[in-house]
Design a protein around this motif. Sequence first.
Motif, mmCIF file in Angstrom:
data_model
loop_
_atom_site.group_PDB
_atom_site.id
_atom_site.type_symbol
_atom_site.label_atom_id
_atom_site.label_comp_id
_atom_site.label_asym_id
_atom_site.label_seq_id
_atom_site.Cartn_x
_atom_site.Cartn_y
_atom_site.Cartn_z
ATOM 1 N N VAL A 143 -3.276 -1.831 -6.423
ATOM 2 C CA VAL A 143 -4.418 -1.534 -6.517
ATOM 3 C C VAL A 143 -5.617 -2.443 -6.865
ATOM 4 O O VAL A 143 -5.214 -3.887 -7.200
ATOM 5 N N ILE A 144 -6.813 -1.809 -5.923
ATOM 6 C CA ILE A 144 -7.586 -2.119 -6.502
ATOM 7 C C ILE A 144 -8.949 -1.554 -7.747
ATOM 8 O O ILE A 144 -8.817 -0.342 -8.041
ATOM 9 N N ARG A 145 -9.069 -2.411 -8.482
ATOM 10 C CA ARG A 145 -9.349 -2.136 -10.302
ATOM 11 C C ARG A 145 -10.940 -2.131 -10.295
ATOM 12 O O ARG A 145 -11.078 -2.965 -10.130
ATOM 13 N N ARG A 146 -12.259 -1.698 -10.684
ATOM 14 C CA ARG A 146 -12.804 -1.913 -10.826
ATOM 15 C C ARG A 146 -13.669 -1.515 -11.149
ATOM 16 O O ARG A 146 -12.885 -1.041 -12.713
ATOM 17 N N LEU B 144 0.331 -1.072 -0.151
ATOM 18 C CA LEU B 144 0.138 0.226 0.253
ATOM 19 C C LEU B 144 0.613 1.339 -0.279
ATOM 20 O O LEU B 144 0.297 2.470 -0.254
ATOM 21 N N ARG B 145 2.129 1.435 0.951
ATOM 22 C CA ARG B 145 2.633 2.652 0.951
ATOM 23 C C ARG B 145 3.540 2.907 -0.540
ATOM 24 O O ARG B 145 3.319 4.127 -0.964
ATOM 25 N N SER B 146 3.492 1.433 -0.697
ATOM 26 C CA SER B 146 4.874 1.993 -2.352
ATOM 27 C C SER B 146 3.619 1.558 -3.351
ATOM 28 O O SER B 146 4.025 2.325 -4.434
#
Length: 130
Positions: free
Chosen positions: A126-129, A120-122
Amino acid sequence: MLKWIIAAIIVFPAIEMWGILRVGHWIGGWLTFGLLLLSAVAGARLAKSEGRKALMEVQSQLQSGRPPGHAMLNGVCVLAGGVLLLLPGFLSDIVGITLLLPVTRPFYRLLMLRWLEKKLRSGSFVIRRR
C-alpha cells in the motif's frame, strides 16, 4: 514478521562472527582484519561506480519518458550491496559483492520483481499519501 526480524538480528551476526573467527584461525587475525578492511574499501569504490551508472540510467530513462523500473531496482541492489560490504563479515561481503556485480544483479532484480508482484496482487503493498 517480528519473529523473522528478531531471528535475523540474532542469527546473522552470530554467523558473521563465527566466519570471522574461523578465517582468523586459518589465516591469522591481522590478515583477517586486512581482508575485512580491503573488502570494505573495494566495496565502497565499486558501490560508488555502480551507483553512478544506476543513477545515470534512471535519469536517461526518465528523460526519454520511459518508466525506470529495472534501473530503480538496480539502484536498490547497488545501495544494499554497498551497505552489506560496509558491514564486517564475510557472508555479508559475498552477498554485497553479488549485489554490486552487473552479472549477478539480474538474479536479485528478478527476486525483487517477484516479491513486489506478489505483494501487489495480494493487496498488501500500500502506498499512503499524507
